[in-house]
Design a protein around this motif. Structure first.
Motif, PDB file in Angstrom:
ATOM      1  N   ILE A  98       5.140  25.117  20.069  1.00 56.35           N
ATOM      2  CA  ILE A  98       5.796  24.709  21.326  1.00 56.35           C
ATOM      3  C   ILE A  98       5.021  23.573  21.996  1.00 56.35           C
ATOM      4  O   ILE A  98       5.614  22.614  22.505  1.00 56.35           O
ATOM      5  CB  ILE A  98       5.919  25.928  22.262  1.00 56.35           C
ATOM      6  N   ASN A  99       3.678  23.668  21.980  1.00 57.50           N
ATOM      7  CA  ASN A  99       2.868  22.587  22.554  1.00 57.50           C
ATOM      8  C   ASN A  99       3.133  21.267  21.836  1.00 57.50           C
ATOM      9  O   ASN A  99       3.273  20.216  22.482  1.00 57.50           O
ATOM     10  CB  ASN A  99       1.382  22.938  22.463  1.00 57.50           C
ATOM     11  N   SER A 100       3.194  21.311  20.515  1.00 58.89           N
ATOM     12  CA  SER A 100       3.418  20.082  19.753  1.00 58.89           C
ATOM     13  C   SER A 100       4.806  19.514  20.000  1.00 58.89           C
ATOM     14  O   SER A 100       4.986  18.292  20.014  1.00 58.89           O
ATOM     15  CB  SER A 100       3.224  20.354  18.246  1.00 58.89           C
ATOM     16  N   VAL A 106       6.961   9.871  15.760  1.00 55.99           N
ATOM     17  CA  VAL A 106       7.121  11.327  15.674  1.00 55.99           C
ATOM     18  C   VAL A 106       6.270  11.885  14.542  1.00 55.99           C
ATOM     19  O   VAL A 106       5.539  12.874  14.718  1.00 55.99           O
ATOM     20  CB  VAL A 106       8.605  11.694  15.468  1.00 55.99           C
ATOM     21  N   VAL A 107       6.353  11.260  13.374  1.00 57.26           N
ATOM     22  CA  VAL A 107       5.576  11.738  12.223  1.00 57.26           C
ATOM     23  C   VAL A 107       4.078  11.637  12.507  1.00 57.26           C
ATOM     24  O   VAL A 107       3.308  12.566  12.225  1.00 57.26           O
ATOM     25  CB  VAL A 107       5.947  10.933  10.963  1.00 57.26           C
ATOM     26  N   GLY A 108       3.651  10.510  13.078  1.00 57.09           N
ATOM     27  CA  GLY A 108       2.223  10.324  13.328  1.00 57.09           C
ATOM     28  C   GLY A 108       1.664  11.274  14.363  1.00 57.09           C
ATOM     29  O   GLY A 108       0.603  11.880  14.159  1.00 57.09           O
ATOM     30  N   ILE A 109       2.366  11.451  15.478  1.00 55.30           N
ATOM     31  CA  ILE A 109       1.858  12.297  16.559  1.00 55.30           C
ATOM     32  C   ILE A 109       1.992  13.776  16.205  1.00 55.30           C
ATOM     33  O   ILE A 109       1.110  14.580  16.528  1.00 55.30           O
ATOM     34  CB  ILE A 109       2.603  11.967  17.869  1.00 55.30           C
ATOM     35  N   TRP A 110       3.073  14.156  15.534  1.00 53.06           N
ATOM     36  CA  TRP A 110       3.250  15.560  15.165  1.00 53.06           C
ATOM     37  C   TRP A 110       2.123  16.041  14.245  1.00 53.06           C
ATOM     38  O   TRP A 110       1.673  17.178  14.334  1.00 53.06           O
ATOM     39  CB  TRP A 110       4.600  15.743  14.483  1.00 53.06           C
ATOM     40  N   MET A 131       6.568  25.802   8.888  1.00 57.80           N
ATOM     41  CA  MET A 131       6.948  25.599  10.287  1.00 57.80           C
ATOM     42  C   MET A 131       6.602  24.189  10.750  1.00 57.80           C
ATOM     43  O   MET A 131       7.317  23.597  11.561  1.00 57.80           O
ATOM     44  CB  MET A 131       6.242  26.627  11.175  1.00 57.80           C
ATOM     45  N   SER A 132       5.505  23.636  10.232  1.00 55.37           N
ATOM     46  CA  SER A 132       5.103  22.288  10.636  1.00 55.37           C
ATOM     47  C   SER A 132       5.932  21.210   9.949  1.00 55.37           C
ATOM     48  O   SER A 132       6.027  20.080  10.446  1.00 55.37           O
ATOM     49  CB  SER A 132       3.617  22.071  10.323  1.00 55.37           C
ATOM     50  N   ILE A 133       6.554  21.531   8.820  1.00 56.46           N
ATOM     51  CA  ILE A 133       7.333  20.541   8.062  1.00 56.46           C
ATOM     52  C   ILE A 133       8.762  20.444   8.580  1.00 56.46           C
ATOM     53  O   ILE A 133       9.320  19.344   8.699  1.00 56.46           O
ATOM     54  CB  ILE A 133       7.335  20.903   6.559  1.00 56.46           C
ATOM     55  N   ILE A 134       9.371  21.581   8.897  1.00 56.91           N
ATOM     56  CA  ILE A 134      10.812  21.625   9.213  1.00 56.91           C
ATOM     57  C   ILE A 134      11.205  20.699  10.369  1.00 56.91           C
ATOM     58  O   ILE A 134      12.161  19.935  10.241  1.00 56.91           O
ATOM     59  CB  ILE A 134      11.242  23.083   9.493  1.00 56.91           C
ATOM     60  N   PRO A 135      10.522  20.719  11.523  1.00 51.85           N
ATOM     61  CA  PRO A 135      10.965  19.842  12.624  1.00 51.85           C
ATOM     62  C   PRO A 135      10.943  18.363  12.264  1.00 51.85           C
ATOM     63  O   PRO A 135      11.845  17.610  12.632  1.00 51.85           O
ATOM     64  CB  PRO A 135       9.964  20.152  13.746  1.00 51.85           C
ATOM     65  N   VAL A 136       9.916  17.932  11.529  1.00 48.42           N
ATOM     66  CA  VAL A 136       9.827  16.521  11.154  1.00 48.42           C
ATOM     67  C   VAL A 136      10.977  16.135  10.237  1.00 48.42           C
ATOM     68  O   VAL A 136      11.584  15.066  10.385  1.00 48.42           O
ATOM     69  CB  VAL A 136       8.474  16.238  10.475  1.00 48.42           C
ATOM     70  N   VAL A 137      11.305  17.016   9.291  1.00 46.98           N
ATOM     71  CA  VAL A 137      12.409  16.729   8.365  1.00 46.98           C
ATOM     72  C   VAL A 137      13.731  16.643   9.123  1.00 46.98           C
ATOM     73  O   VAL A 137      14.542  15.734   8.894  1.00 46.98           O
ATOM     74  CB  VAL A 137      12.476  17.817   7.271  1.00 46.98           C
ATOM     75  N   ILE A 138      13.960  17.583  10.039  1.00 43.82           N
ATOM     76  CA  ILE A 138      15.212  17.583  10.809  1.00 43.82           C
ATOM     77  C   ILE A 138      15.334  16.319  11.655  1.00 43.82           C
ATOM     78  O   ILE A 138      16.374  15.648  11.666  1.00 43.82           O
ATOM     79  CB  ILE A 138      15.291  18.840  11.701  1.00 43.82           C
ATOM     80  N   TYR A 172      13.829  13.462  11.253  1.00 42.50           N
ATOM     81  CA  TYR A 172      13.969  12.286  10.394  1.00 42.50           C
ATOM     82  C   TYR A 172      15.399  12.140   9.891  1.00 42.50           C
ATOM     83  O   TYR A 172      15.969  11.044   9.912  1.00 42.50           O
ATOM     84  CB  TYR A 172      13.008  12.378   9.210  1.00 42.50           C
ATOM     85  N   LEU A 173      16.006  13.242   9.463  1.00 43.44           N
ATOM     86  CA  LEU A 173      17.376  13.177   8.951  1.00 43.44           C
ATOM     87  C   LEU A 173      18.357  12.754  10.036  1.00 43.44           C
ATOM     88  O   LEU A 173      19.261  11.952   9.797  1.00 43.44           O
ATOM     89  CB  LEU A 173      17.782  14.535   8.367  1.00 43.44           C
ATOM     90  N   ILE A 174      18.174  13.283  11.244  1.00 44.86           N
ATOM     91  CA  ILE A 174      19.079  12.924  12.343  1.00 44.86           C
ATOM     92  C   ILE A 174      18.948  11.446  12.688  1.00 44.86           C
ATOM     93  O   ILE A 174      19.938  10.712  12.765  1.00 44.86           O
ATOM     94  CB  ILE A 174      18.786  13.788  13.585  1.00 44.86           C
ATOM     95  N   PHE A 175      17.724  10.987  12.881  1.00 44.01           N
ATOM     96  CA  PHE A 175      17.513   9.595  13.267  1.00 44.01           C
ATOM     97  C   PHE A 175      17.852   8.634  12.139  1.00 44.01           C
ATOM     98  O   PHE A 175      18.340   7.529  12.380  1.00 44.01           O
ATOM     99  CB  PHE A 175      16.057   9.384  13.717  1.00 44.01           C
ATOM    100  N   GLN A 176      17.582   9.052  10.893  1.00 48.17           N
ATOM    101  CA  GLN A 176      17.862   8.172   9.769  1.00 48.17           C
ATOM    102  C   GLN A 176      19.356   7.919   9.642  1.00 48.17           C
ATOM    103  O   GLN A 176      19.780   6.803   9.340  1.00 48.17           O
ATOM    104  CB  GLN A 176      17.320   8.807   8.478  1.00 48.17           C
TER     105      GLN A 176
END
Length: 281
Positions: free
Chosen positions: A74-76, A206-210, A254-261, A263-267
């Protein structure tokens, strides 16, 4: 013609082989982590390549609650969101001015911003820590967001400068003729046109800060305020005394899923905006 076609087919075949191998190098380790996140610690150690039968879904609950990764998750989430929003917004302002306006010392200002790309993070660790301590921003999410914003501005300005530079001047001139002032022209005309650039910058940030670890480790000490990468690293240290490898793998997923989601939306939006722009031209 026959030799050219044969050479072209051979080149396409080799390209497909390389791309397929690259995809497999990414998918296979990720799939292995997913499978291990659904197995018990004993099964992971005894047979790490077996299927999770039965699946231990409780690993995710243990990672979220017992290991404290839920708090870090949640913090991230909100640190990344606020940081990326601040970075893209504050970078778009100087990028637009430097790309579209003429003023004395423009090149000097541009290279001053870009010089931040050559500044190693580790060089500033000690002075940054002392500065944040004097400002009472240590162990504070707001202070961490400020640092992320400052460190990411040079790269983001570099990206957005190229996008604003490529926009047609006719639209900007038309807005001025219609009576739009500088701020209205920027926010209602130029900023929407630069949406592909904004999305690209957002994805990179997003990828860098996450996944950022060092700054969060130095500037945040309270466990309840730590980000997900730091929480996962702490969980790995705890593994020396308590072996719950299933929870650790679940935390990685858990750390991978948000970045993938994200990325797919923005891409998808990036592709649509780029195609639409090409059609209008």
């Amino acid at each position: 013609m026959g030799k050219k076609k044969l050479k072209s087919r051979s080149s396409n075949w080799s390209t497909h082989v390389i791309l397929t191998a690259w995809v497999l190098l990414i998918i296979i380790p990720t799939l292995w982590v997913v499978l291990n996140s659904l197995k018990s610690s004993a099964n992971i150690l005894i047979d790490p390549y077996s299927l999770p039968v039965p699946p231990h879904v409780e690993n995710y609950e243990n990672a979220w609650l017992d290991a404290g990764l839920g708090r870090g998750f949640i913090n991230s989430i909100y640190i990344t969101f606020l940081s990326v929003f601040s970075i893209v917004f504050f970078a778009s302002l100087p990028a637009y001015v430097m790309a579209r306006k003429k003023f004395a010392g423009k090149a000097l200002v541009y290279y001053y911003f870009i010089s931040g790309l050559m500044f190693p993070t580790f060089v500033a660790m000690v002075p940054l820590f002392l500065l944040m301590a004097k400002l009472n921003l240590l162990n504070n999410h707001f202070g961490l967001i400020l640092v992320y914003t400052a460190y990411s501005l040079p790269f983001t300005i570099f990206i957005l400068y190229a996008f604003f530079k490529a926009l047609p001047r006719s639209l900007e001139e038309a807005a001025v003729i219609d009576g739009a002032g500088p701020f209205r022209t920027f926010f209602t005309v130029m900023l929407p046109l630069a949406k592909p650039g904004l999305i690209s910058a957002a994805i990179f940030n997003v990828v860098g800060i996450w996944n950022e670890y060092v700054l969060a480790l130095i500037l945040i000490q309270t466990p309840e305020l730590k980000t997900l990468p730091v929480s996962i690293a702490n969980l790995m240290l705890v593994m020396q005394y308590k072996t719950d490898w299933g929870a650790l793998y679940a935390g990685l997923i858990m750390s991978i899923i948000p970045v993938v989601i994200i990325y797919l939306i923005f891409q998808r939006q990036l592709a649509e905006q780029t195609t639409a722009g090409a059609v209008k031209e």
